[in-house]
Design an enzyme around this catalytic site. Structure first.
Site, PDB file in Angstrom:
ATOM      1  N   ASP A  26       0.750  -1.257  -0.025  1.00  0.00           N
ATOM      2  CA  ASP A  26       0.068   0.084   0.012  1.00  0.00           C
ATOM      3  C   ASP A  26       0.822   1.248   0.014  1.00  0.00           C
ATOM      4  OD1 ASP A  26      -2.291  -1.826   0.178  1.00  0.00           O
ATOM      5  OD2 ASP A  26      -2.449  -1.589   2.309  1.00  0.00           O
ATOM      6  N   LYS A  27       0.143   2.344  -0.354  1.00  0.00           N
ATOM      7  CA  LYS A  27       0.957   3.786  -0.444  1.00  0.00           C
ATOM      8  C   LYS A  27       1.683   4.012   0.767  1.00  0.00           C
ATOM      9  CE  LYS A  27      -0.158   8.558  -0.732  1.00  0.00           C
ATOM     10  NZ  LYS A  27      -1.139   9.508  -0.834  1.00  0.00           N
TER      11      LYS A  27
END
Length: 306
Positions: free
Chosen positions: A134-135
């Site tokens: 994820d970011k």
């Protein structure tokens, strides 16, 4: 493209009504349409908090989506290992892995394309990418530089022979020292941006081991058998130990930071050509380490963060 529909029995805020009607679009996209004046009710532009009632005619002008294309950008990368087949990168927190709506550039892929050539398979948006994080999750990613490597690394992920270990700082304390979460994951039927444990979801298994206990938090190691979207974040929240700082699955009262305290700390795989097992580790980001240091000293900075 325009979509016109008449409110029948529904009533409520226009943004919620449209999100329920246009199920292939997110609420954030709907909010943008409203901001840009692309939504009218009975011929008049409205704001997101406008309340519709039965009989209202809603018209949405959906803007044409421009095709995404990954272009090379001179973005600094923390390359842990590289040869003619593979690259291992330590992705910083805050960086998106590949271009997507809302993140057309500035991604890991954009930086990799500037640094080296990547295989054309897996599409123009995800060249060489075999798995993602994820970011706002930091840590190690393996990237294929050739078709041979892409096929080999993907096969290892599917066969569950690659090594993927994460460090997570989670809410609460554990009585047990280790455990396994075996719960299927799928899209949350109440919120399309979230994943959830659902009966008809995809098989997902996370093993965890307690590393350190603090007054209100615990540092755990998580080992993945599967790699579903948001898997660790959803599984830890499912057992009532959400990841600290998680804006999507965690509580508002949590540790301040730049997102969830989750780090891909160890990665291992068999080299696609030499057959040698390669393993790599990466230290947690400075804010993660500082938070652990504070907790060890009895300093708990928990507060409302959003």
């Amino acid at each position: 493209m325009s979509d016109t529909f008449t409110i029948t029995t529904e009533s409520g805020r226009i943004d919620k009504i449209i999100t329920a009607h246009e199920t292939t679009h997110t609420r954030s996209q709907v909010q943008k349409w409203l901001q840009d004046g692309l939504v009218t009710v009975n011929g008049n532009p409205v704001k997101a908090n406008f309340k519709v009632t039965a009989g209202d005619v809603v018209t949405v002008t959906i803007p044409e989506v421009k095709p995404l294309k990954a272009v090379a950008e001179p973005i600094p990368l923390d390359i842990v290992y590289e040869d003619d087949q593979v690259i291992v990168v330590n992705k910083p927190q805050g960086m998106v892995v590949h271009p997507a709506p809302g993140h057309p550039d500035g991604t890991l892929v954009n930086g990799l394309l500037y640094h080296t050539k990547l295989p054309g398979i897996n599409g123009v948006i995800r060249p060489g990418i075999v798995h993602r994080i994820d970011k706002d999750t930091s840590g190690l990613l393996m990237v294929a530089k050739t078709e041979t490597a892409q096929l080999s690394l993907s096969a290892q992920l599917k066969a569950k022979t690659s090594i993927r270990e994460y460090l997570a700082l989670v809410h609460g304390t554990f009585k047990e020292d280790e455990g396994t979460i075996d719960a299927p994951l799928g899209r949350d039927p109440r919120d399309r941006k979230r994943q959830a444990v659902v009966a008809d979801g995809r098989h997902a298994v996370t093993h965890f081991q307690v590393l350190e206990r603090f007054t209100n938090y615990t540092l755990v190691k998580c080992i993945l058998d599967t790699g579903r979207t948001h898997q660790i974040r959803v599984h830890m929240a499912y057992i009532h130990h959400p990841v600290a700082g998680d804006p999507l699955y965690g509580p508002k009262r949590t540790l301040p930071g730049h997102g969830q305290f989750l780090h891909a700390a160890k990665l291992g795989f068999v080299h696609p050509v030499t057959g040698k097992l390669l393993t790599f580790t990466a230290p947690v980001p400075p804010i993660f380490e500082k938070t652990l240091t504070d907790l060890r000293a009895g300093i708990d900075k928990t507060r409302n963060v959003r």
